[in-house]
Scaffold this motif. Sequence first.
Motif, PDB file in Angstrom:
ATOM      1  N   PRO A 192     -20.955  23.901  28.558  1.00  0.00           N
ATOM      2  CA  PRO A 192     -20.092  22.847  28.395  1.00  0.00           C
ATOM      3  C   PRO A 192     -20.643  21.666  27.183  1.00  0.00           C
ATOM      4  N   THR A 193     -19.605  21.461  26.178  1.00  0.00           N
ATOM      5  CA  THR A 193     -19.880  20.532  25.266  1.00  0.00           C
ATOM      6  C   THR A 193     -19.051  19.390  25.301  1.00  0.00           C
ATOM      7  N   ASP A 194     -18.891  18.695  24.084  1.00  0.00           N
ATOM      8  CA  ASP A 194     -17.563  17.580  24.280  1.00  0.00           C
ATOM      9  C   ASP A 194     -16.650  18.231  23.525  1.00  0.00           C
ATOM     10  N   GLU A 195     -16.681  19.579  23.262  1.00  0.00           N
ATOM     11  CA  GLU A 195     -15.476  20.113  22.915  1.00  0.00           C
ATOM     12  C   GLU A 195     -14.646  20.705  23.828  1.00  0.00           C
ATOM     13  N   THR A 196     -13.466  20.096  24.023  1.00  0.00           N
ATOM     14  CA  THR A 196     -12.407  20.551  25.071  1.00  0.00           C
ATOM     15  C   THR A 196     -11.069  21.078  24.594  1.00  0.00           C
ATOM     16  N   VAL A 197     -10.330  21.636  25.617  1.00  0.00           N
ATOM     17  CA  VAL A 197      -9.110  22.560  25.200  1.00  0.00           C
ATOM     18  C   VAL A 197      -8.243  22.268  26.461  1.00  0.00           C
ATOM     19  N   PRO A 198      -6.935  22.037  26.158  1.00  0.00           N
ATOM     20  CA  PRO A 198      -6.040  21.742  27.100  1.00  0.00           C
ATOM     21  C   PRO A 198      -5.652  22.805  27.728  1.00  0.00           C
ATOM     22  N   VAL A 199      -5.176  22.478  29.034  1.00  0.00           N
ATOM     23  CA  VAL A 199      -4.795  23.531  30.068  1.00  0.00           C
ATOM     24  C   VAL A 199      -3.272  23.415  30.113  1.00  0.00           C
ATOM     25  N   SER A 200      -2.558  24.403  29.634  1.00  0.00           N
ATOM     26  CA  SER A 200      -1.109  24.177  29.369  1.00  0.00           C
ATOM     27  C   SER A 200      -0.387  24.797  30.732  1.00  0.00           C
ATOM     28  N   PHE A 201       1.068  24.412  30.583  1.00  0.00           N
ATOM     29  CA  PHE A 201       1.813  25.016  31.710  1.00  0.00           C
ATOM     30  C   PHE A 201       1.918  26.682  31.257  1.00  0.00           C
ATOM     31  N   TRP A 202       1.557  27.185  30.309  1.00  0.00           N
ATOM     32  CA  TRP A 202       1.458  28.682  30.099  1.00  0.00           C
ATOM     33  C   TRP A 202       0.296  29.137  30.660  1.00  0.00           C
ATOM     34  N   ASP A 203      -0.697  28.444  30.635  1.00  0.00           N
ATOM     35  CA  ASP A 203      -1.828  28.983  31.546  1.00  0.00           C
ATOM     36  C   ASP A 203      -1.674  29.156  33.097  1.00  0.00           C
ATOM     37  N   VAL A 204      -1.030  28.307  33.588  1.00  0.00           N
ATOM     38  CA  VAL A 204      -0.292  28.344  34.930  1.00  0.00           C
ATOM     39  C   VAL A 204       0.625  29.608  35.161  1.00  0.00           C
ATOM     40  N   HIS A 205       1.476  29.450  34.025  1.00  0.00           N
ATOM     41  CA  HIS A 205       2.554  30.661  33.978  1.00  0.00           C
ATOM     42  C   HIS A 205       1.883  32.188  33.882  1.00  0.00           C
ATOM     43  N   LYS A 206       0.960  32.394  33.619  1.00  0.00           N
ATOM     44  CA  LYS A 206       0.215  33.621  33.678  1.00  0.00           C
ATOM     45  C   LYS A 206      -0.038  34.059  35.016  1.00  0.00           C
ATOM     46  N   TYR A 207      -0.125  33.005  36.254  1.00  0.00           N
ATOM     47  CA  TYR A 207      -0.278  33.397  37.495  1.00  0.00           C
ATOM     48  C   TYR A 207       1.287  33.861  37.964  1.00  0.00           C
ATOM     49  N   LEU A 208       2.220  33.535  37.259  1.00  0.00           N
ATOM     50  CA  LEU A 208       3.604  33.671  37.770  1.00  0.00           C
ATOM     51  C   LEU A 208       4.096  34.899  37.224  1.00  0.00           C
ATOM     52  N   TYR A 209       3.799  35.404  36.059  1.00  0.00           N
ATOM     53  CA  TYR A 209       4.146  36.704  35.187  1.00  0.00           C
ATOM     54  C   TYR A 209       3.216  37.746  35.111  1.00  0.00           C
ATOM     55  N   LEU A 210       3.459  38.711  35.890  1.00  0.00           N
ATOM     56  CA  LEU A 210       2.783  39.970  35.632  1.00  0.00           C
ATOM     57  C   LEU A 210       3.399  40.848  34.613  1.00  0.00           C
ATOM     58  N   ASP A 211       3.084  40.675  33.386  1.00  0.00           N
ATOM     59  CA  ASP A 211       3.810  41.674  32.355  1.00  0.00           C
ATOM     60  C   ASP A 211       3.364  43.098  32.250  1.00  0.00           C
ATOM     61  N   GLN A 212       4.142  43.866  31.618  1.00  0.00           N
ATOM     62  CA  GLN A 212       3.996  45.446  31.617  1.00  0.00           C
ATOM     63  C   GLN A 212       2.781  45.851  30.978  1.00  0.00           C
ATOM     64  N   ASN A 213       2.268  45.121  29.968  1.00  0.00           N
ATOM     65  CA  ASN A 213       1.052  45.450  29.299  1.00  0.00           C
ATOM     66  C   ASN A 213      -0.253  45.131  29.797  1.00  0.00           C
ATOM     67  N   SER A 214      -0.145  43.901  30.870  1.00  0.00           N
ATOM     68  CA  SER A 214      -1.286  43.601  31.483  1.00  0.00           C
ATOM     69  C   SER A 214      -1.758  44.155  33.131  1.00  0.00           C
ATOM     70  N   ILE A 215      -0.297  44.760  33.471  1.00  0.00           N
ATOM     71  CA  ILE A 215      -0.188  44.944  34.852  1.00  0.00           C
ATOM     72  C   ILE A 215      -1.417  45.978  35.448  1.00  0.00           C
ATOM     73  N   ASP A 216      -1.917  46.963  34.290  1.00  0.00           N
ATOM     74  CA  ASP A 216      -2.942  47.844  34.728  1.00  0.00           C
ATOM     75  C   ASP A 216      -4.058  47.683  33.665  1.00  0.00           C
ATOM     76  N   ALA A 217      -4.127  46.413  32.979  1.00  0.00           N
ATOM     77  CA  ALA A 217      -5.179  46.202  32.175  1.00  0.00           C
ATOM     78  C   ALA A 217      -5.884  44.850  32.238  1.00  0.00           C
ATOM     79  N   SER A 218      -5.528  43.819  32.767  1.00  0.00           N
ATOM     80  CA  SER A 218      -5.853  42.487  32.761  1.00  0.00           C
ATOM     81  C   SER A 218      -5.438  41.490  34.182  1.00  0.00           C
ATOM     82  N   VAL A 219      -6.373  40.999  34.643  1.00  0.00           N
ATOM     83  CA  VAL A 219      -5.762  39.994  35.868  1.00  0.00           C
ATOM     84  C   VAL A 219      -5.779  38.766  35.176  1.00  0.00           C
TER      85      VAL A 219
END
Length: 643
Positions: free
Chosen positions: A136-163
């Motif tokens: 880690p450095t002092d460079e930070t990134v925001p954690v948004s609602f859409w980062d949480v939403h990835k736990y709520l939406y298992l889309d067709q392209n990711s279902i057999d490719a990425s967790v």
Amino acid sequence: MGKRLVIESLEVRTDTRSVTYVFRTGVNAVTGPVGSGKSSMLELLKYSLGGSAKVMPAVRDNVQSVKVKFRAGDEHWEFTRALRSHVVQVFDLKTQESLGEWAATNRQNSRKVGPALLDALGLPPDWRIPKSRKNPTDETVPVSFWDVHKYLYLDQNSIDASVIGHKDANLNNKRIAVFELIYGLANARTVELLTERGKRRAEASALRKSAEAVSAFLQDMGDPDPAELTARKAGLLIELGRSKDALNEARNAAQSGLVSAETLNALGSKRAHLEDLLAQRDALQVAVAEAKSVTAQLNLEEQRIKRSSGASRSLSGLEFVQCPRCLQGLPYGRFDDGHCHLCGQAQEPDANDNAADSLLKVLREQRRETKDLADADEATLEGVSAQIELAEQAVLSQLRAASNSDEPRALPYIGSLEQAVAQVAVTEAAIQRIDDVEKRWATHDGLHKEADNLDVIARGMAKEESRIKLGLREDTPLLAGLSELFDEILRGLRDPWFNKAHVDTTDYLPIVDGEPFDMLAVGGGRKTIVNLAYHVANLYMSLSERTDMLLPTLLIVDSPRKNVGEGALDRAVVESIYSRLRTLQDASRDDFQMIFADNDMPTEASKWVSQHISLDYDNPFVPGVVHRGEQEPNDPKTAEEID
């Protein structure tokens, strides 16, 4: 239990028609043949909430706007969003009041959709983490609602490719941060420690760069290293002692030679003046050398800016149609006029050229001022050098005057005194120059020492963070519960290759028979089933009354039967999937919502699901659009992502 996020309805409007799809708590099924619009419906649900969406040509060319009614925690809102718009019209369904426009992107001076959704769901609305988790450095990134939403939406392209985006380094960092937050494995203090540790590491790095600059300057000036300086200084101190002894002997000899005190005082005064001038000369020489070094650095910076500006001008006329990072096509008009076509940031015409020109003006002004100072110092140096010559002549004249006076003849002693005074002055000046260089090396060493101290502080923060997380893990047995539940759900899907499964305790990814997700075979729907079991296990955990889970109780799944065959064993797996969903429906219908899309479902399932939305080629998702049936392309490459 996580706060509820419940989709009530989605209205899709074209220029001629509109249709409203209703959803209920519990299990909602969206079925239909390939190309009827199931995936588009789920993508537009995401888009209506303020996210991005992958849309097929039928949506892109016909849909004008979407409207979603939903509940988020205690809030009851209606969002209306036109296609390709960066704002959402918000209506409060509890108070029946318009809340105006909220920004779906990082628009300044506007309330933003993402933080409002996080706040409504009891999650931190202003949440930042270091960009790098490992270093880690002092460079930070925001954690948004859409980062949480990835736990709520298992889309067709990711279902057999990425967790949950684990293959992307940036997304994976956020995936882990979200997991630790919702499972109580991290808290505000651990996030603060991680961020502060990054800042200390960045400060230490900056200090070491400054130390390297000091070292480079000393080398450019030809100054010796500290070890050689110590040796030289030791020799000079010995020489100075001898010179002072010789001076004392000369003074004593002069006194015994009946040279008057008045003569000695006059000689000492002129000698002191000469020493002051020599010190001024040395300081001016250093200042001139430093000014020349700064001027050289400014010249290099000017050349760099000119090269950068030239590159910018050469690129400014290009209209990018493809992202240079991921090579995906860039949609036309994805940002408003006056914004960068790539990153979306507001820009003035020729902003890069103006900025470069302004910076060049500043650099040239700094160079002019530095040159003026150097010229002034060089002029002063010439004057001081002339004064040194006069002072040396004054010392010699005083000596000659003493030798030609009516005082008792002291000439044999005057020469020795003159030589001793000169030798002391030369040695002291040499020692002073070494002292000056030693101060610079001391600055260099001090910077390194301060950087080392910051590293010690950072390591202490890392230990405290680890200690807190260990305590949270011991107090919160949620991870062990997730592993057991994941194993149970996967075991219930009747897959013949499965023996044992768990969730890794370091990266929180599924492990099946000792193999990570990436090593599982795609054939037979193995990855699809594992990914589905993992997401359903998370939903079960968020529904548990005995936990403090922060994950919203919503799960959207696109094509849970993807890659599962049509044999007898495959049909048994499908039956097991729907049996698990029915168990969840019977136990917690009002406490959660699941929306899944599939080509079809077992006949028995239509009797117990809360809501069944059936699409076909005569009644596709987008109203009023004539569908070409199975001839309609369903290649994901034809989809366009819109923000």
